[in-house]
Write an enzyme that holds these catalytic residues in place. Sequence first.
Site, PDB file in Angstrom:
ATOM      1  N   ASP A 193      60.096  70.711  64.918  1.00 37.93           N
ATOM      2  CA  ASP A 193      59.750  71.678  66.160  1.00 37.93           C
ATOM      3  C   ASP A 193      60.894  72.460  65.938  1.00 37.93           C
ATOM      4  O   ASP A 193      61.858  72.469  65.190  1.00 37.93           O
ATOM      5  CB  ASP A 193      60.199  70.568  67.558  1.00 37.93           C
ATOM      6  CG  ASP A 193      60.315  71.638  68.461  1.00 37.93           C
ATOM      7  OD1 ASP A 193      59.052  72.198  68.687  1.00 37.93           O
ATOM      8  OD2 ASP A 193      61.356  71.447  69.099  1.00 37.93           O
ATOM      9  N   ASP A 226      62.529  75.194  68.652  1.00 37.69           N
ATOM     10  CA  ASP A 226      63.377  75.319  69.797  1.00 37.69           C
ATOM     11  C   ASP A 226      63.928  73.952  70.153  1.00 37.69           C
ATOM     12  O   ASP A 226      63.158  73.062  70.541  1.00 37.69           O
ATOM     13  CB  ASP A 226      62.741  76.167  70.940  1.00 37.69           C
ATOM     14  CG  ASP A 226      62.300  77.360  70.776  1.00 37.69           C
ATOM     15  OD1 ASP A 226      62.849  77.954  69.724  1.00 37.69           O
ATOM     16  OD2 ASP A 226      61.517  77.729  71.378  1.00 37.69           O
TER      17      ASP A 226
HETATM   18  P1  B16 Z   1      56.969  81.322  73.132  1.00 41.39           P
HETATM   19  P2  B16 Z   1      59.130  74.687  70.481  1.00 41.39           P
HETATM   20  C1  B16 Z   1      58.740  76.175  72.570  1.00 41.39           C
HETATM   21  O1  B16 Z   1      59.255  76.160  71.506  1.00 41.39           O
HETATM   22  C2  B16 Z   1      59.938  75.971  73.652  1.00 41.39           C
HETATM   23  O2  B16 Z   1      60.640  75.001  73.700  1.00 41.39           O
HETATM   24  C3  B16 Z   1      59.284  76.327  75.153  1.00 41.39           C
HETATM   25  O3  B16 Z   1      60.046  76.763  76.093  1.00 41.39           O
HETATM   26  C4  B16 Z   1      58.289  77.831  75.151  1.00 41.39           C
HETATM   27  O4  B16 Z   1      57.714  78.074  76.350  1.00 41.39           O
HETATM   28  C5  B16 Z   1      57.344  77.651  73.950  1.00 41.39           C
HETATM   29  O5  B16 Z   1      58.013  77.278  72.784  1.00 41.39           O
HETATM   30  C6  B16 Z   1      56.462  78.890  73.878  1.00 41.39           C
HETATM   31  O6  B16 Z   1      57.307  79.905  73.319  1.00 41.39           O
HETATM   32  O7  B16 Z   1      56.773  82.101  74.447  1.00 41.39           O
HETATM   33  O8  B16 Z   1      57.888  81.857  72.301  1.00 41.39           O
HETATM   34  O9  B16 Z   1      55.358  81.510  72.626  1.00 41.39           O
HETATM   35  O10 B16 Z   1      60.049  73.839  71.319  1.00 41.39           O
HETATM   36  O11 B16 Z   1      57.841  74.095  70.621  1.00 41.39           O
HETATM   37  O12 B16 Z   1      59.550  75.180  69.266  1.00 41.39           O
HETATM   38 MG    MG Z   2      61.453  71.988  71.297  1.00 38.22          MG
END
Ligand code: B16
Ligand code: MG
Length: 219
Positions: free
Chosen positions: A8, A10
Site C-alpha cells: 500500500d 499512503d
Molecule cells: P486519491 P492508499 C489511499 O491511499 C488513502 O489512504 C486514502 O485516504 C485516499 O482517500 C485514497 O488513497 C484515494 O486517494 O484521492 O489520491 O485517489 O492508502 O490506498 O495508498
Molecule cells: Mg494506506
Amino acid sequence: MIKGFIFDLDGVITDTAELHYAAWKKLSNDMDWQFDRELNEKLRGISRMDSIKVIMDYNNVSLGEDTIVELATKKNDIYVESLNGMTQEDYLPGAEELLTHLRSEGFNVALGSASKNAEKVLKQLNATRYFDIIGDGNSVSRSKPAPDIFLYASEKMGLPPENCIVFEDAEKGIDAAKAGKFYSVGIGPKERVGHADVRFDTMKQATLFEVKSHFKDLF
Ligand code: B16
Ligand code: MG
C-alpha cells in the site's frame, strides 16, 4: 513460498494522511461542513469518492452525483498541489531500506494503492524504480475492502496470492488482503490492523529479517 511483496502507499511507504486531511479540511470549511481528525481516520485507505460520501453522511448532506464529483475534484486539486512539496526525504522511516533490501534479494515488488495519484507520489519520492508493477486507483474499479487491487498486482507479477505478502496500514486494506487470501503485514495499532497475520507499530520495525522470522516456513 513467498516470491512477491505488495505495498500500500499512503501510511506504508509515505505518510500523505496529513496532506489529505488539509485538503478535505479546506473543502469542508468552504462548504461549512464539520470535519476533524477523527473523521479523517475513517478515510484511511478508502477511495476519494467513498471518502466524500463518508464526510457528507457525517454532515447529513445529500447532493447530486455531478456536484459530488465536482467537489471531490476540488479537494483533489488542493491535494495534488500540496504533493509538489514532497521529496525523497519523505519516506516513512524504514520503508526505503526495506524496498532496497527486497530488490537486492530478488523479490518481485508491486504497489497496491487506492490512490489515483500514486504515480505522482512515487515520482516525488523517486520511488518508481523500486516497483515492478504499479496497481493504483486507476487499475481496478472496486476499492478496498474488495481484494481487486491486490489480485491485479499479483496477477501482473505472475504470482498467486499464496506467494505474496501485502503490507497495509488500513483496516479495510487488511480486510482486502484477507479476502484475496494473501498473507498480510499490518502497520499501525492493534485496534486498526490487529487482524493482520503479523503486525508492526511502524515500518521501521518491519525489516526483512523480522518479516522472514515471523513467516519462517514461507521463505
Ligand atoms: P486519491 P492508499 C489511499 O491511499 C488513502 O489512504 C486514502 O485516504 C485516499 O482517500 C485514497 O488513497 C484515494 O486517494 O484521492 O489520491 O485517489 O492508502 O490506498 O495508498
Ligand atoms: Mg494506506
